[in-house]
Design an enzyme around this catalytic site. Structure first.
Site, PDB file in Angstrom:
ATOM      1  N   PHE A   1       0.562  -1.308  -0.622  1.00 27.65           N
ATOM      2  CA  PHE A   1       0.051  -0.231   0.353  1.00 27.65           C
ATOM      3  C   PHE A   1       0.649   0.641  -0.002  1.00 27.65           C
ATOM      4  CE2 PHE A   1      -2.216   3.613   1.371  1.00 27.65           C
ATOM      5  CZ  PHE A   1      -3.283   3.667   0.660  1.00 27.65           C
TER       6      PHE A   1
ATOM      7  N   ASP B   1       9.313   3.486   1.803  1.00 29.48           N
ATOM      8  CA  ASP B   1       8.195   3.561   2.292  1.00 29.48           C
ATOM      9  C   ASP B   1       8.295   3.145   3.666  1.00 29.48           C
ATOM     10  OD1 ASP B   1       5.855   4.709   2.691  1.00 29.48           O
ATOM     11  OD2 ASP B   1       4.745   4.342   1.283  1.00 29.48           O
TER      12      ASP B   1
ATOM     13  N   LYS C   1       2.363  10.606   7.137  1.00 28.48           N
ATOM     14  CA  LYS C   1       1.516  10.356   8.811  1.00 28.48           C
ATOM     15  C   LYS C   1       2.507  11.250   9.760  1.00 28.48           C
ATOM     16  CE  LYS C   1      -1.162   7.149   7.058  1.00 28.48           C
ATOM     17  NZ  LYS C   1      -0.709   5.687   5.762  1.00 28.48           N
TER      18      LYS C   1
HETATM   19  C1  LIG Z   1      -0.595   5.901   4.822  1.00 33.22           C
HETATM   20  C2  LIG Z   1      -0.181   5.293   3.560  1.00 33.22           C
HETATM   21  C3  LIG Z   1       0.603   5.828   2.200  1.00 33.22           C
HETATM   22  C4  LIG Z   1      -0.123   6.956   1.721  1.00 33.22           C
HETATM   23  O1  LIG Z   1       0.033   8.381   2.994  1.00 33.22           O
HETATM   24  P1  LIG Z   1      -1.965   9.116   2.433  1.00 33.22           P
HETATM   25  O2  LIG Z   1      -1.326  10.090   2.977  1.00 33.22           O
HETATM   26  O3  LIG Z   1      -2.784   8.505   2.801  1.00 33.22           O
HETATM   27  O4  LIG Z   1      -1.548   9.431   0.892  1.00 33.22           O
HETATM   28  C5  LIG Z   1       0.879   5.968   1.668  1.00 33.22           C
HETATM   29  N1  LIG Z   1       2.721   4.301   1.735  1.00 33.22           N
HETATM   30  C6  LIG Z   1       2.272   3.451   3.044  1.00 33.22           C
HETATM   31  C7  LIG Z   1       2.850   2.297   3.702  1.00 33.22           C
HETATM   32  C8  LIG Z   1       1.153   3.697   4.076  1.00 33.22           C
HETATM   33  O5  LIG Z   1       0.843   3.609   5.432  1.00 33.22           O
END
Ligand SMILES: *Cc1c(COP(=O)(O)O)cnc(C)c1O
Length: 412
Positions: free
Chosen positions: A153, A238, A267
């Site tokens: 994700f 990420d 986040k």
């Molecule tokens: C939440 C998340 C995203 C996307 O972040 P948004 O602020 O919702 O665009 C990307 N990568 C990871 C691992 C995430 O948990």
């Protein structure tokens, strides 16, 4: 906080009032409508308190309205909130330098590129990796590939969903952006086989969050690092959900002893107040982005930098990381006991972060989320039978135990 204690077993949860009908239906929230929050607790309009064990998918690592973060935001609101990048402002260099300083022991944190949302940070990393591939590595134009893992994700843009293996996230949004290869997560051999001379990057979550807090086998990230080194590809991690304290370390990759070339952050970087994201990493990679090639009106705005700096202050104390380690050990011991007692099919995770598998004979993840809501505890299911537990790192041990007692009670 004692006045905000939930009453486990209470069952008069009110359904949220009927929506006006204009809100798009791209979410299926639990029936609770929140109006205030403090620390690990939130309240609805009736004053009922709920314990938040989701923490905004780790956007609220420091809890709701952390006093230092709110103070930083208030002070900045009275000074300057937005300049656009057409002009400089007094916090932008400071924010970049302080974030680079925080991460310098963990990766070559030469440059920081601020954005807003996580998806934008991932898009930025994809663009930088491709341009580096053409300008520096010498990949023929239009041929760059990026290797990613199934179950990933990384956000919701058209390019990012192009390499999602989640049918709901992907189907209907084509034509898809080419140039991505998906391999099974945790399989170092499959990863090695997918990387070739046209590969500019391997993009991975060090722990897969949305997939249900999937921790890869020991040695996986180190193997990915070695594959990237051999092929002269970038290792892009990420850390949007795993980073900034959640795993008991500043970044999850610390646990594997692996230094990525780039990381994406988001986040928790915004302290639960404003969206703040960034890509941090090698100067020769992020350096390929020159004026006009990439940008964002809001990226690195003064309010974002003020909150981000206060977040960095908190992380530099090491306390959130220590709390995640200490409370995480307790969380995993209690969840393992529930598995032993036959209440849960399985549990996994790291730091103050767990995915638990609900026995289908008991019900779905959604059923468990609703049973916990009835007990004034907020969690959210993912992928049918999994529920994620990710409390604010500032939660007290007593409150965490109260939430876990409610979990045991709901499962019994
Ligand atoms: C939440 C998340 C995203 C996307 O972040 P948004 O602020 O919702 O665009 C990307 N990568 C990871 C691992 C995430 O948990």
């Amino acid at each position: 906080m004692t006045t905000l204690r939930a009453e486990p077993g209470a069952d008069d949860v009110r359904a949220a009032p009927t929506p006006t009908g204009h809100l798009a239906h791209n979410y299926h929230p639990l029936p609770v409508r929140l109006v205030s929050g403090e620390g690990a607790w939130v309240r609805d309009a009736t004053g009922t308190a709920y314990l938040d064990l989701l923490a905004g998918y780790s956007a609220l690592n420091f809890g709701h309205r952390h006093p230092a973060l709110v103070a930083a935001a208030h002070a900045q609101l009275d000074r300057l909130t937005l300049t656009s990048r057409a002009f400089d402002h007094d916090l932008l260099d400071v924010f970049a330098d302080r974030l680079a300083g925080l991460l310098a022991p963990l990766l070559p944190a030469d440059l920081v590129l601020p954005m807003n949302t996580g998806a934008e940070a991932v898009e930025t990393a994809v663009k930088a990796a491709r341009k580096w591939g053409y300008d520096v590595k010498g990949v023929p134009d239009g041929r760059a590939t990026i290797v990613v893992a199934s179950g990933n994700f990384h956000g919701r843009t058209t390019t990012i969903v192009s390499f999602s293996s989640d049918d709901d996230a992907r189907r209907g949004f084509g034509p898809y952006t080419p140039g991505f290869r998906v391999v099974p997560y945790g399989d170092a051999d499959a990863l090695a086989a997918a990387v070739d001379e046209a590969t500019v990057a391997v993009l991975l979550e060090p722990v897969q969050g949305e997939a249900g807090v999937i921790v890869p086998p020991a040695g996986y990230l180190a193997a990915a690092r070695a594959v990237c080194d051999r092929a002269r590809a970038l290792l892009v991690l990420d850390e949007i959900q795993s980073g900034l304290g959640r795993t008991g370390t500043t970044l999850a990759c610390e646990l594997a002893g692996v230094r990525p070339d780039l990381v994406t952050l988001g986040k928790a970087l915004g302290g639960g107040i404003v969206p703040v994201s960034a890509v941090v990493g090698r100067g020769d990679v992020l350096g390929v982005l020159t004026p006009g090639t990439h940008g964002s009106t809001f990226g690195g705005n003064p309010l974002a930098c003020a909150v981000g700096l206060a977040v960095i202050d908190l992380l530099e104390t090491g306390e959130p990381q220590a709390m995640a380690r200490e409370l995480g050990a307790h969380l995993h011991a209690r969840l393992a006991a529930m598995v032993d007692d036959g209440l849960l099919l399985g549990t996994r995770g790291v730091g103050l972060w767990a995915g638990v598998d609900v026995d289908p004979a008991w019900g779905t993840g959604r059923d468990l989320s609703e049973a916990l809501l009835a007990r004034r505890v907020l969690v959210k299911d993912t992928h049918g039978s999994t529920v994620r537990i990710a409390p604010p790192l500032t939660i007290s041990r007593g409150d965490l135990d109260q939430g876990l007692d409610a979990l045991g009670d709901a499962l019994r």
